[in-house]
Design a protein around this motif. Structure first.
Motif: not given
Length: 700
Positions: A170-183
């Motif tokens: 709520w109030h912070g929609e669609m926050k993408w994160r990108s990670n390697t699988l080990p991370e």
């Protein structure tokens, strides 16, 4: 696949997708390949590895799980025992359709892959029919299963894999994160580990916590596998390793994650939740572009997404759910003068005072509207706008007079009690009396008040489901979810031109079960226009631009830059104008009118635009943010300078590199910012005059 011996093959190249299915002599069915490139046999590994490339996973009650699996859905039974029966390869209006039928003792299973003409995306689902004499209990059914998602390339999957996931709150929609699988904690511990990357949401808010989609990137081969789960309730997906390969499995609700269990009676058929899956040779931006094209293809045809009319809604930074005739009429005049085409009266119109836990009758307040609500809706029409009203028709307040007069079967029930969340009961749309009640409300608003727009809000999460008429809580929820969609279809069948906005405290139901029906979606309830910018810039990942409603709500005593920033926020999507327009200064009002007029001049392009991100997807705390739309020969670029001491930013526009592009500032049309186009480097350099300001540019 010619090097695989003693097999039948189904090999398809369609819309840039290569799909290969192996059927062995023992009639084992394996999905070996789903890629933008042809299959290379050596990438599959041994026969033992290929055996793990399951086309579907199904776990039923009383069966073993033929794997040392932990919590993973691998080695399921009878999923791993299914034997090929037949397949059907046909064409329909959407494109090619592949159906693979399999059987185990007592059940028939059909995997469905629907292709779409010229789009590298399929819709997939699983059909299970009980042909035995006794019931079968379902605990897990994959809608799509693919092993070997990182098999292409020479590096290890730890080194070449990135996973993109969108958090949602709520109030912070669609926050993408990108990670390697080990991370994320997934590394090769053996040929198959017990660790999985598991993503789920349970309840009636389909995107609470996470948007039901994701993207897996192979950075060595420059491919992106992407997906969305098209369901308005609980769902689950997971990635892990098996036989030295990574797999992806997508599903609707499950027993372990979502309290779903289904008893399929003899002769009964169960359909899994549909999912969309695609893959491109390219990066995340290209993946979202193809997903945008697919979303437009599956959406209900409607004029709203072609015309993109401007909506005024009197809630945000304006009346805040306290409407009266006296307050609304000046706003109607101002909204019409500004150029708005719809006027939506938001919450509160049905109650004399506090209303949160009393909603449910949906009759207008005579205190708020002494001359009647019709006086106001007719006044809106007299000003050339279409009237709209706010509803929350899936709930009933605990203090609604009707709540004590109807049976418990109207509502979600658990452990013999009505489910309550935030002062509301959840209505059960399987109940014919609930449907009759909902239809009467819709008909009354349209026929009596000539309403042409409904903001359908939904501000609770009713949790894991209901026990009424269900095999499990999750089964009751799934039945309700599907019944609600059928009801929506019936409403649009009666009123095809009605615009119904999908809202759930902003963006808590960002799913394409609902968005394939609704023409417009609330993006957020964020009240700070500066914090709205990163939400806006990420929004086209989850919603087509022409469906994404964005607030513009300058305050009474705002600066000119605040007005401009608010308008730029919504320029490349759908305008939800708000704010006290009747009390704002004439100079600020002129900027709003200029912005809405400019929007009307470009909105026909927005309806077909594809998003791009010169600075990449935004993160909270970024000092500069940028979102673009490619619209044929023209592109539009929204640029936000936030808390940056630097007044200049360089924006790479790769697809215009080498071209002598013309650039102008479309809004506002005044010379208070600088820009320079470098054709050789394909970059636009922009200088903005102050912190927390924004501009919209045109390039062609």
């Amino acid at each position: 696949m010619e090097n695989i011996q003693n097999t039948q093959n189904i090999s398809i190249c369609e819309n840039g997708l290569y799909l290969d299915i192996e059927i062995t002599e023992s009639k084992d069915v394996r999905l070996l390949h789903f890629s933008p490139f042809p299959l290379k046999i050596q990438e599959l590994g041994t026969e033992e590895a290929r055996r793990r490339f399951r086309i579907v996973e199904i776990q039923t009650t009383g069966e073993d799980q033929d794997d040392h699996h932990g919590s993973k859905y691998t080695g399921t039974l009878p999923g791993n025992r299914l034997k090929y029966m037949s397949h059907n390869d046909l064409r329909n209006e959407q494109g090619r359709k592949l159906e693979i039928a399999m059987k185990d003792e007592g059940i028939l299973v059909t995997v469905h892959y629907q292709f779409y003409n010229d789009i590298p995306v399929i819709r997939a689902w699983t059909e299970i029919t009980n042909v035995s004499d006794s019931s079968v209990g379902l605990e897990y059914v994959s809608s799509f299963a693919l092993t070997g998602i990182a098999k292409e390339g020479s590096n290890s999957w730890e080194a070449k894999s990135r996973l993109h996931v969108s958090d949602n709150t709520w109030h912070g929609e669609m926050k993408w994160r990108s990670n390697t699988l080990p991370e994320l904690g997934l590394t090769r511990a053996n040929d198959s580990s017990l660790k999985r990357l598991s993503y789920s949401t349970s309840g009636t808010w389909s995107s609470e916590g996470l948007v039901p989609m994701g993207c897996f990137e192979n950075i060595e081969r420059d491919t992106c596998l992407f997906w969305q789960i098209e369901h308005n309730g609980s769902w689950h997906w997971e990635i892990s390793d098996v036989a030295n390969h990574l797999y992806l499995q997508l599903s609707g609700p499950t027993e372990n994650e979502n309290h779903w269990w289904k008893s399929v009676a003899p002769g009964e058929t169960f359909l899994s939740v549909p999912v969309a899956v695609g893959i491109v040779a390219g990066q995340f931006e290209q993946a979202i572009g193809e997903l945008t094209r697919y979303r437009r293809e599956i959406r209900r045809p409607n004029q709203d997404n072609e015309w993109l009319p401007v909506i005024f809604n009197d809630y945000m930074n304006c009346l805040f759910a306290n409407p009266t005739t006296e307050k609304i009429l000046p706003l109607v005049d101002a909204a019409a003068e500004a150029g708005c085409e719809y006027y939506c009266i938001d919450a509160g119109w049905y109650a004399d005072g506090e209303w949160w836990d009393e909603v449910g009758l949906w009759l207008p307040s005579q205190v708020r509207f002494p001359g009647g609500l019709k006086e106001v809706t007719e006044y809106i029409r007299s000003k050339g706008m279409i009237p709209g009203l706010w509803l929350e028709l899936e709930v009933m307040g605990v203090n609604c007079p009707l709540a004590d007069k109807v049976s418990d079967e109207w509502f979600f029930m658990r452990h013999g009690k009505r489910v309550i969340d935030h002062g509301r009961y959840q209505l059960d749309y399987r109940n014919p009396e609930v449907l009759k009640h909902a239809d009467e409300v819709i008909d009354r608003l349209i026929l009596e008040y000539k309403v042409g727009y409904i903001k359908m809000d939904y501000n609770i999460n009713a949790g894991i489901g209901t026990e009424v008429g269900a095999d499990s809580f999750g089964d009751g929820l799934l039945q309700h979810n599907r019944a609600y969609l059928q009801w929506l279809d019936s409403v649009f069948g009666r009123y095809p031109d009605l615009v119904i906005e999908n809202c759930a405290s902003g963006g808590m139901r960002l799913d394409y079960a609902l968005l394939s029906r609704h023409s417009i979606q609330s993006s957020s309830d964020q009240t700070d226009y500066r914090k709205y910018a990163p939400i806006v810039a990420s929004a086209p990942t989850a919603i087509t631009p022409e469906q994404c409603a964005v607030w513009s709500y300058p305050l009474r005593d705002c600066t000119e830059e605040e007005v401009i920033f608010n308008l730029v926020n919504c320029m490349l999507m759908r305008v939800h104008q708000s704010g006290h327009l009747a009390e704002i200064s004439s100079e600020r009002f002129a900027l709003i009118r200029e912005g809405l007029n400019y929007y009307k001049s470009i909105r026909q392009d927005i309806a077909g635009g594809l998003p791009f991100w010169p600075l990449g997807l935004p993160s909270y705390g970024d000092s500069w943010i940028c979102l673009g739309l490619r619209c044929g020969q023209k592109a539009y670029l929204a640029v936000w300078r936030l808390e940056s001491e630097q007044d200049t930013i360089k924006l790479p526009i790769h697809f215009l590199a080498g071209q002598d592009a013309s650039v102008l500032c479309g809004y506002p049309q005044r010379q208070d910012c600088d820009w320079h186009w470098n054709p050789e480097g394909g970059a636009l350099t922009v200088t903005l005059p102050s912190m927390n300001c924004a501009r919209l540019f045109e390039l062609q």
